[in-house]
Structure formats: C-alpha cells, structure tokens
Write an enzyme that holds these catalytic residues in place. Sequence first.
Site, mmCIF file in Angstrom:
data_model
loop_
_atom_site.group_PDB
_atom_site.id
_atom_site.type_symbol
_atom_site.label_atom_id
_atom_site.label_comp_id
_atom_site.label_asym_id
_atom_site.label_seq_id
_atom_site.Cartn_x
_atom_site.Cartn_y
_atom_site.Cartn_z
ATOM 1 N N ALA A 47 1.423 -0.832 0.075
ATOM 2 C CA ALA A 47 -0.096 -0.213 0.568
ATOM 3 C C ALA A 47 0.853 1.592 0.232
ATOM 4 O O ALA A 47 2.536 1.130 0.168
ATOM 5 C CB ALA A 47 -0.630 -0.427 1.135
ATOM 6 N N GLY A 52 0.374 -4.871 0.844
ATOM 7 C CA GLY A 52 -0.221 -4.887 -0.024
ATOM 8 C C GLY A 52 -0.494 -6.063 -1.680
ATOM 9 O O GLY A 52 -1.041 -6.122 -1.999
ATOM 10 N N GLU A 77 4.547 -5.521 7.486
ATOM 11 C CA GLU A 77 4.014 -4.081 7.658
ATOM 12 C C GLU A 77 3.809 -3.671 9.632
ATOM 13 O O GLU A 77 3.569 -2.819 9.826
ATOM 14 C CB GLU A 77 1.316 -4.421 7.925
ATOM 15 C CG GLU A 77 1.281 -4.021 6.457
ATOM 16 C CD GLU A 77 1.817 -5.388 5.750
ATOM 17 O OE1 GLU A 77 2.411 -6.248 5.943
ATOM 18 O OE2 GLU A 77 1.063 -5.545 4.455
ATOM 19 N N GLU A 91 -0.247 -9.305 -0.760
ATOM 20 C CA GLU A 91 -1.853 -9.251 -0.510
ATOM 21 C C GLU A 91 -2.624 -9.979 -1.291
ATOM 22 O O GLU A 91 -3.040 -10.597 -1.472
ATOM 23 C CB GLU A 91 -2.607 -8.551 0.623
ATOM 24 C CG GLU A 91 -1.998 -8.650 1.951
ATOM 25 C CD GLU A 91 -1.919 -7.621 3.017
ATOM 26 O OE1 GLU A 91 -1.742 -6.026 2.769
ATOM 27 O OE2 GLU A 91 -2.448 -7.553 3.871
HETATM 28 N N1 CAA Z 1 4.564 3.682 -0.351
HETATM 29 C C1 CAA Z 1 5.327 4.242 -1.489
HETATM 30 N N2 CAA Z 1 5.579 4.415 -1.394
HETATM 31 C C2 CAA Z 1 6.610 3.478 -2.067
HETATM 32 C C3 CAA Z 1 6.528 2.001 -1.845
HETATM 33 C C4 CAA Z 1 5.189 1.954 -0.343
HETATM 34 N N3 CAA Z 1 5.005 0.946 -0.223
HETATM 35 N N4 CAA Z 1 7.405 1.237 -1.610
HETATM 36 C C5 CAA Z 1 8.523 1.567 -2.365
HETATM 37 N N5 CAA Z 1 8.262 2.923 -2.742
HETATM 38 C C6 CAA Z 1 8.833 3.960 -3.223
HETATM 39 C C7 CAA Z 1 9.878 4.698 -2.289
HETATM 40 O O1 CAA Z 1 10.060 5.713 -0.822
HETATM 41 C C8 CAA Z 1 10.744 5.339 -3.533
HETATM 42 O O2 CAA Z 1 10.648 6.799 -3.854
HETATM 43 P P1 CAA Z 1 11.290 8.368 -3.779
HETATM 44 O O3 CAA Z 1 11.797 7.704 -5.124
HETATM 45 O O4 CAA Z 1 10.090 9.577 -4.346
HETATM 46 O O5 CAA Z 1 12.021 8.092 -2.817
HETATM 47 C C9 CAA Z 1 10.873 4.727 -4.494
HETATM 48 O O6 CAA Z 1 9.820 3.889 -4.207
HETATM 49 C C10 CAA Z 1 11.818 3.421 -4.620
HETATM 50 O O7 CAA Z 1 12.310 2.887 -3.339
HETATM 51 P P2 CAA Z 1 13.097 2.671 -2.477
HETATM 52 O O8 CAA Z 1 14.483 3.479 -3.111
HETATM 53 O O9 CAA Z 1 12.863 2.569 -1.131
HETATM 54 O O10 CAA Z 1 14.231 1.257 -2.893
HETATM 55 P P3 CAA Z 1 15.093 0.158 -2.546
HETATM 56 O O11 CAA Z 1 15.631 -0.208 -3.413
HETATM 57 O O12 CAA Z 1 16.096 1.095 -1.815
HETATM 58 O O13 CAA Z 1 14.392 -0.551 -1.575
HETATM 59 C C11 CAA Z 1 12.561 -1.928 -1.114
HETATM 60 C C12 CAA Z 1 12.933 -1.901 -2.651
HETATM 61 C C13 CAA Z 1 13.201 -3.230 0.023
HETATM 62 C C14 CAA Z 1 10.862 -2.513 -1.290
HETATM 63 C C15 CAA Z 1 11.808 -0.449 0.108
HETATM 64 O O14 CAA Z 1 11.468 0.356 -0.829
HETATM 65 C C16 CAA Z 1 10.453 -0.235 0.847
HETATM 66 O O15 CAA Z 1 11.013 -1.645 1.721
HETATM 67 N N6 CAA Z 1 9.305 -0.238 0.094
HETATM 68 C C17 CAA Z 1 7.842 -0.241 1.741
HETATM 69 C C18 CAA Z 1 7.894 -2.078 1.531
HETATM 70 C C19 CAA Z 1 6.391 -2.185 2.632
HETATM 71 O O16 CAA Z 1 6.923 -1.968 4.070
HETATM 72 N N7 CAA Z 1 5.540 -2.046 2.292
HETATM 73 C C20 CAA Z 1 3.958 -2.435 2.785
HETATM 74 C C21 CAA Z 1 3.547 -1.532 2.697
HETATM 75 S S1 CAA Z 1 2.324 -1.260 4.434
HETATM 76 C C22 CAA Z 1 0.798 -2.179 3.379
HETATM 77 O O17 CAA Z 1 0.877 -3.019 2.766
HETATM 78 C C23 CAA Z 1 -0.624 -2.096 4.193
HETATM 79 C C24 CAA Z 1 -1.444 -3.062 4.314
HETATM 80 O O18 CAA Z 1 -1.298 -4.060 4.221
HETATM 81 C C25 CAA Z 1 -2.734 -1.966 3.994
#
Ligand code: CAA
Length: 260
Positions: A66, A112, A135, A115
């Site tokens: 998400a 998500g 999460e 999911e």
């Molecule tokens: N939401 C918003 N933006 C996201 C994102 C997310 N889930 N995942 C990645 N991005 C964005 C980053 O913020 C970044 O944007 P900017 O360049 O504008 O800063 C861009 O995508 C590239 O990401 P990274 O620079 O972080 O890339 P990386 O290679 O260093 O890392 C990753 C990759 C390990 C996947 C890392 O991006 C990450 O940990 N992302 C989040 C994963 C996460 O926590 N997902 C769960 C979300 S909560 C959820 O899903 C709730 C639910 O069940 C309803």
Amino acid sequence: MAYNNILFEVKDAVAYITINRPKQLNALNKETIDELNQAFTNVEEDGAIRVVILTGSEEKAFVAGADIKEFASFSVEEGKLLSAEGHQKLFNLVENLSKPVIAGINGFALGGGLELAMASHIRVASENAKMGLPEVSLGVIPGYGGTQRLAQLVGKGKAFEMITTASMIDANDAYKWGLVNHVVKAEELIPVCEKIASKIVKNSPKAISSAIIAVNAQFREGIDGFVTEITEFGKCFGTEDFKEGTTAFMEKRKPVFSGK
Ligand code: CAA
C-alpha cells in the site's frame, strides 16, 4: 476508460493488467485501487475475456505494498476505512472474480502487493521475486486480507513467522512454502502465465466460475463449502457448456464452449 496507473490490454481472451507506477515500485495508492476496481469490473462484465494475467511494470517490483506516503498521517477511522474499502474494491473482487486471475510476480511483492498476489487464484514468481508482509515494521498489520490469506496458503505457523518477523522470503522459499505455484526465469514469467491461461481458456467458463465459488466457500465464515459445492455442481447441469462438454466427449471431438 483511460487509466493513469495501470495498463489494460486484451489479447485472445486474456486480459493483461499491469500496475504501472514503477517509480513508486507500483505501490497501491487510492487512485490505483480505483483503477484496478474498474479494470476487474470490466473483466467480469466482458464475456470475451476468460482469464487475467496480473503483473507489475518493469523488473523491480510486482507491488511494494500500500502507498505508505498516502496513509502515514491517517487517523484510526481513516485507517479502518482504507482497509475496508481495499477489501471491498479490490482484494475480495479479485478473489471472487468468476474468471481466474494469474499473478505474475516479477519482483518485490510486499504488504498489499503480496496480499494482491494472494487474492489471485494462481501465483507464478520470477527467480528474482521477494515476498513479505513487512507491515509490523511500520507499526501496522497487514490490512488487505494478508492475515487471513497467508495462513490459508502456508499454514498458521509460517504465517506467524512471516508476519511477526516482517522478513522477506525469496522465490524458492515461497515455492517450498506453497505460496507460489511455479518459479521461473524472469523472461519466462509472462510466457508461463500465458501457457497456464491457454489451458484455462479451453475449459468451460461456466464450470470454472462455479469451481471458484466452491473452492472459496471453504474459507468463508458461516458457509459450508461442501454444501456450496453441491449447489454449484448441480447448477452446471443447467448450462449449455455442460451439454457441449459431455456431448463433445461422447462424439470424440473437442468442445467449443459458449460460456452459457
Ligand atoms: N509506498 C510508497 N512508496 C513506496 C513504497 C510504498 N509501499 N515502496 C517503495 N516506495 C517508493 C520509495 O519511497 C521510493 O520513492 P522516492 O524515490 O520518491 O523516494 C521508490 O519507491 C523506490 O523505493 P526505494 O528507494 O525504497 O527502493 P529500494 O530498492 O531502496 O528498496 C524496498 C526497495 C525494499 C521494496 C523498499 O522500497 C521498501 O521497503 N518499500 C516499502 C515496503 C513496505 O513496507 N510495504 C508495506 C506497505 S504497508 C501495507 O501494504 C499495508 C497494508 O497491508 C494495507
């Protein structure tokens, strides 16, 4: 409808839905969820479409979750609504679609994103795919059905490990755990999904939609899956597909299903 965040294409009875926000690793913001809702609703209504291949654009991510930036400042009520609307607009819609959805997991499938893959009926992963429900590392829990569907797919013990450690697993572990059906080279991902799709389109759409209802019934509270199976089985006998399938068998020819 013109889409900003997804690509939608139909070829030979297969709908290709590609989540297309690669700069944000295809994270699911509200607009993307609304567009996916529209696309899957179109699939449901379009009799020419028999199966869906769902993937993410570029090689890095299927969906990285998400959109954290969008919900970071939400209140309790807004958080609850985000989850409830997501369930209704996308995740339950996909799971209960009358046509099989094949998730081609081409990279990170996190939160998500995993999911969404788990709500799909069939999962194929590329070798570089990484999956997890991170999460709790953000102070929240999986909110798009992950607590339920992960335990259904891999069992409660592995689900607890994956959710409480917030760790990612690679494609081979996902295969060993039963989370994905196949692991393939990145360039083989869509061709393998297409091969599965080509087998599906040969079969009766009516019977497939009944089978989806019956399999899903096991996991719905208050519903007896065996009773659902009996009902759906019986309904098949009233379809043109059933007449065609059984007649073709006896006439020693391939069936041509109308989906009626
Ligand atoms: N939401 C918003 N933006 C996201 C994102 C997310 N889930 N995942 C990645 N991005 C964005 C980053 O913020 C970044 O944007 P900017 O360049 O504008 O800063 C861009 O995508 C590239 O990401 P990274 O620079 O972080 O890339 P990386 O290679 O260093 O890392 C990753 C990759 C390990 C996947 C890392 O991006 C990450 O940990 N992302 C989040 C994963 C996460 O926590 N997902 C769960 C979300 S909560 C959820 O899903 C709730 C639910 O069940 C309803």
